[in-house]
Structure formats: C-alpha cells, structure tokens
Design a protein around this motif. Structure first.
Motif, PDB file in Angstrom:
ATOM      1  N   GLU A 267       0.556  -1.745  -0.156  1.00  0.00           N
ATOM      2  CA  GLU A 267      -0.104   0.205  -0.096  1.00  0.00           C
ATOM      3  C   GLU A 267       1.128   1.562  -0.010  1.00  0.00           C
ATOM      4  O   GLU A 267       0.278   2.106  -0.935  1.00  0.00           O
ATOM      5  CB  GLU A 267      -0.798   0.154   0.898  1.00  0.00           C
ATOM      6  N   VAL A 268       1.640   1.039   0.745  1.00  0.00           N
ATOM      7  CA  VAL A 268       2.911   2.398   0.769  1.00  0.00           C
ATOM      8  C   VAL A 268       3.619   2.329  -0.170  1.00  0.00           C
ATOM      9  O   VAL A 268       3.693   3.778  -0.884  1.00  0.00           O
ATOM     10  CB  VAL A 268       3.957   2.548   2.111  1.00  0.00           C
ATOM     11  N   ALA A 269       4.453   1.410  -1.722  1.00  0.00           N
ATOM     12  CA  ALA A 269       4.432   1.293  -2.927  1.00  0.00           C
ATOM     13  C   ALA A 269       3.133   2.470  -4.041  1.00  0.00           C
ATOM     14  O   ALA A 269       3.613   2.992  -4.173  1.00  0.00           O
ATOM     15  CB  ALA A 269       5.185  -0.077  -3.122  1.00  0.00           C
ATOM     16  N   THR A 270       2.309   1.959  -3.375  1.00  0.00           N
ATOM     17  CA  THR A 270       1.386   2.250  -4.633  1.00  0.00           C
ATOM     18  C   THR A 270       1.017   3.713  -4.106  1.00  0.00           C
ATOM     19  O   THR A 270       1.162   4.573  -4.462  1.00  0.00           O
ATOM     20  CB  THR A 270      -0.002   1.630  -4.397  1.00  0.00           C
ATOM     21  N   MET A 271       0.797   4.485  -2.547  1.00  0.00           N
ATOM     22  CA  MET A 271       0.125   5.861  -2.332  1.00  0.00           C
ATOM     23  C   MET A 271       1.336   6.411  -2.586  1.00  0.00           C
ATOM     24  O   MET A 271       1.183   7.575  -3.223  1.00  0.00           O
ATOM     25  CB  MET A 271       0.906   5.946  -0.630  1.00  0.00           C
ATOM     26  N   MET A 272       3.065   5.765  -2.660  1.00  0.00           N
ATOM     27  CA  MET A 272       4.190   7.097  -3.410  1.00  0.00           C
ATOM     28  C   MET A 272       4.974   6.537  -4.492  1.00  0.00           C
ATOM     29  O   MET A 272       5.919   6.903  -5.199  1.00  0.00           O
ATOM     30  CB  MET A 272       6.004   6.181  -2.578  1.00  0.00           C
TER      31      MET A 272
ATOM     32  N   SER B 289       8.671   1.388  -6.194  1.00  0.00           N
ATOM     33  CA  SER B 289       8.825  -0.386  -6.035  1.00  0.00           C
ATOM     34  C   SER B 289       8.404  -0.928  -4.363  1.00  0.00           C
ATOM     35  O   SER B 289       8.627   0.075  -3.903  1.00  0.00           O
ATOM     36  CB  SER B 289       9.322  -1.239  -6.696  1.00  0.00           C
ATOM     37  N   LYS B 290       7.746  -1.894  -4.567  1.00  0.00           N
ATOM     38  CA  LYS B 290       7.727  -2.319  -2.967  1.00  0.00           C
ATOM     39  C   LYS B 290       9.492  -2.956  -2.612  1.00  0.00           C
ATOM     40  O   LYS B 290       9.190  -2.240  -1.493  1.00  0.00           O
ATOM     41  CB  LYS B 290       7.376  -3.915  -2.515  1.00  0.00           C
ATOM     42  N   MET B 291      10.191  -3.140  -3.080  1.00  0.00           N
ATOM     43  CA  MET B 291      11.702  -2.861  -3.000  1.00  0.00           C
ATOM     44  C   MET B 291      12.063  -1.884  -1.900  1.00  0.00           C
ATOM     45  O   MET B 291      13.009  -1.089  -1.636  1.00  0.00           O
ATOM     46  CB  MET B 291      12.772  -3.259  -4.195  1.00  0.00           C
ATOM     47  N   THR B 292      11.856  -0.300  -3.265  1.00  0.00           N
ATOM     48  CA  THR B 292      12.584   0.749  -2.760  1.00  0.00           C
ATOM     49  C   THR B 292      11.522   1.265  -1.063  1.00  0.00           C
ATOM     50  O   THR B 292      12.489   1.850  -0.656  1.00  0.00           O
ATOM     51  CB  THR B 292      11.409   1.836  -3.689  1.00  0.00           C
ATOM     52  N   VAL B 293      10.799   0.575  -1.441  1.00  0.00           N
ATOM     53  CA  VAL B 293       9.901   0.738   0.175  1.00  0.00           C
ATOM     54  C   VAL B 293      10.664  -0.226   1.419  1.00  0.00           C
ATOM     55  O   VAL B 293      10.897   0.474   2.667  1.00  0.00           O
ATOM     56  CB  VAL B 293       8.900   0.881   0.441  1.00  0.00           C
TER      57      VAL B 293
ATOM     58  N   PHE C 108       5.990  -5.787   8.372  1.00  0.00           N
ATOM     59  CA  PHE C 108       5.641  -4.154   8.167  1.00  0.00           C
ATOM     60  C   PHE C 108       4.667  -3.748   7.872  1.00  0.00           C
ATOM     61  O   PHE C 108       3.722  -4.040   7.233  1.00  0.00           O
ATOM     62  CB  PHE C 108       7.148  -3.465   7.891  1.00  0.00           C
ATOM     63  N   ARG C 109       4.457  -3.231   8.695  1.00  0.00           N
ATOM     64  CA  ARG C 109       3.253  -2.264   8.627  1.00  0.00           C
ATOM     65  C   ARG C 109       3.838  -0.540   9.265  1.00  0.00           C
ATOM     66  O   ARG C 109       4.116   0.018   9.981  1.00  0.00           O
ATOM     67  CB  ARG C 109       2.678  -2.917   9.535  1.00  0.00           C
ATOM     68  N   VAL C 110       3.354   0.618   8.469  1.00  0.00           N
ATOM     69  CA  VAL C 110       3.374   1.731   8.839  1.00  0.00           C
ATOM     70  C   VAL C 110       3.033   2.644   8.858  1.00  0.00           C
ATOM     71  O   VAL C 110       1.582   2.019   8.009  1.00  0.00           O
ATOM     72  CB  VAL C 110       4.448   1.996   6.940  1.00  0.00           C
ATOM     73  N   GLN C 111       2.669   3.173   9.798  1.00  0.00           N
ATOM     74  CA  GLN C 111       1.973   4.571   9.549  1.00  0.00           C
ATOM     75  C   GLN C 111       1.614   5.341   8.724  1.00  0.00           C
ATOM     76  O   GLN C 111       2.017   5.756   8.086  1.00  0.00           O
ATOM     77  CB  GLN C 111       2.109   5.351  11.066  1.00  0.00           C
ATOM     78  N   GLU C 112       0.012   5.860   7.868  1.00  0.00           N
ATOM     79  CA  GLU C 112       0.026   6.559   7.226  1.00  0.00           C
ATOM     80  C   GLU C 112       0.388   7.831   7.338  1.00  0.00           C
ATOM     81  O   GLU C 112       1.585   8.030   6.602  1.00  0.00           O
ATOM     82  CB  GLU C 112      -1.774   6.611   7.069  1.00  0.00           C
ATOM     83  N   LYS C 113       0.730   8.257   8.380  1.00  0.00           N
ATOM     84  CA  LYS C 113       1.180   9.625   9.461  1.00  0.00           C
ATOM     85  C   LYS C 113       2.594   9.832   8.610  1.00  0.00           C
ATOM     86  O   LYS C 113       2.904  10.483   8.737  1.00  0.00           O
ATOM     87  CB  LYS C 113       0.676  10.094  10.304  1.00  0.00           C
ATOM     88  N   ASP C 114       3.323   8.522   9.004  1.00  0.00           N
ATOM     89  CA  ASP C 114       5.050   8.781   9.101  1.00  0.00           C
ATOM     90  C   ASP C 114       5.529   8.878   7.396  1.00  0.00           C
ATOM     91  O   ASP C 114       6.091   9.215   6.447  1.00  0.00           O
ATOM     92  CB  ASP C 114       5.360   7.427   9.788  1.00  0.00           C
TER      93      ASP C 114
END
Length: 67
Positions: free
Chosen positions: A18-23, A26-30, A48-54
């Motif tokens: 989800e972070v990779a899509t948002m940014m 690629s997932k590897m970059t995240v 791993f889980r990442v807070q949306e605010k982060d």
C-alpha cells in the motif's frame, strides 16, 4: 494507559504494498527506506506495517524546489 489504547485504534497502518502504491515506487524501494531507517515501520509477525502519517511526513520532507 487507557488514553494510549484509544489513540492506537485511530492510527491507520499500511502494508508495504500500500505504501509503494501511495508513493508510486516499487515495494523494494519501500523496504530499503524501512531498513535504512528513513521510514519508520512496525514489525507484525514477518511483515511490516507503516503508519499513514509517517508516509505523508516522509513525502513532505522529500519535496524540494527544482525551479
């Protein structure tokens, strides 16, 4: 301690995908950002889980004026 438990229920956690899509990377970059300490993440089992605010804070810090 009751205040902390109500605060955590309001936090939105995102998966690496989800972070990779948002940014739009690629997932590897995240994963590199997480392992490098540039993007805070929490380990849940083997994932791993990442807070949306982060994520939004990281994106805001990454902006620069190219003009």
């Amino acid at each position: 301690m009751a205040a902390n438990s109500s605060d955590i229920s309001e936090v939105k956690f995102l998966t690496i995908a989800e972070v990779a899509t948002m940014m739009r990377v690629s997932k590897m970059t995240v994963y590199r950002l997480v392992h490098g300490g540039d993007l805070p993440a929490h380990r849940v089992g083997r994932s791993f889980r990442v807070q949306e605010k982060d994520v939004t804070e990281y994106i805001q810090r990454s902006f620069y004026d190219a003009g």
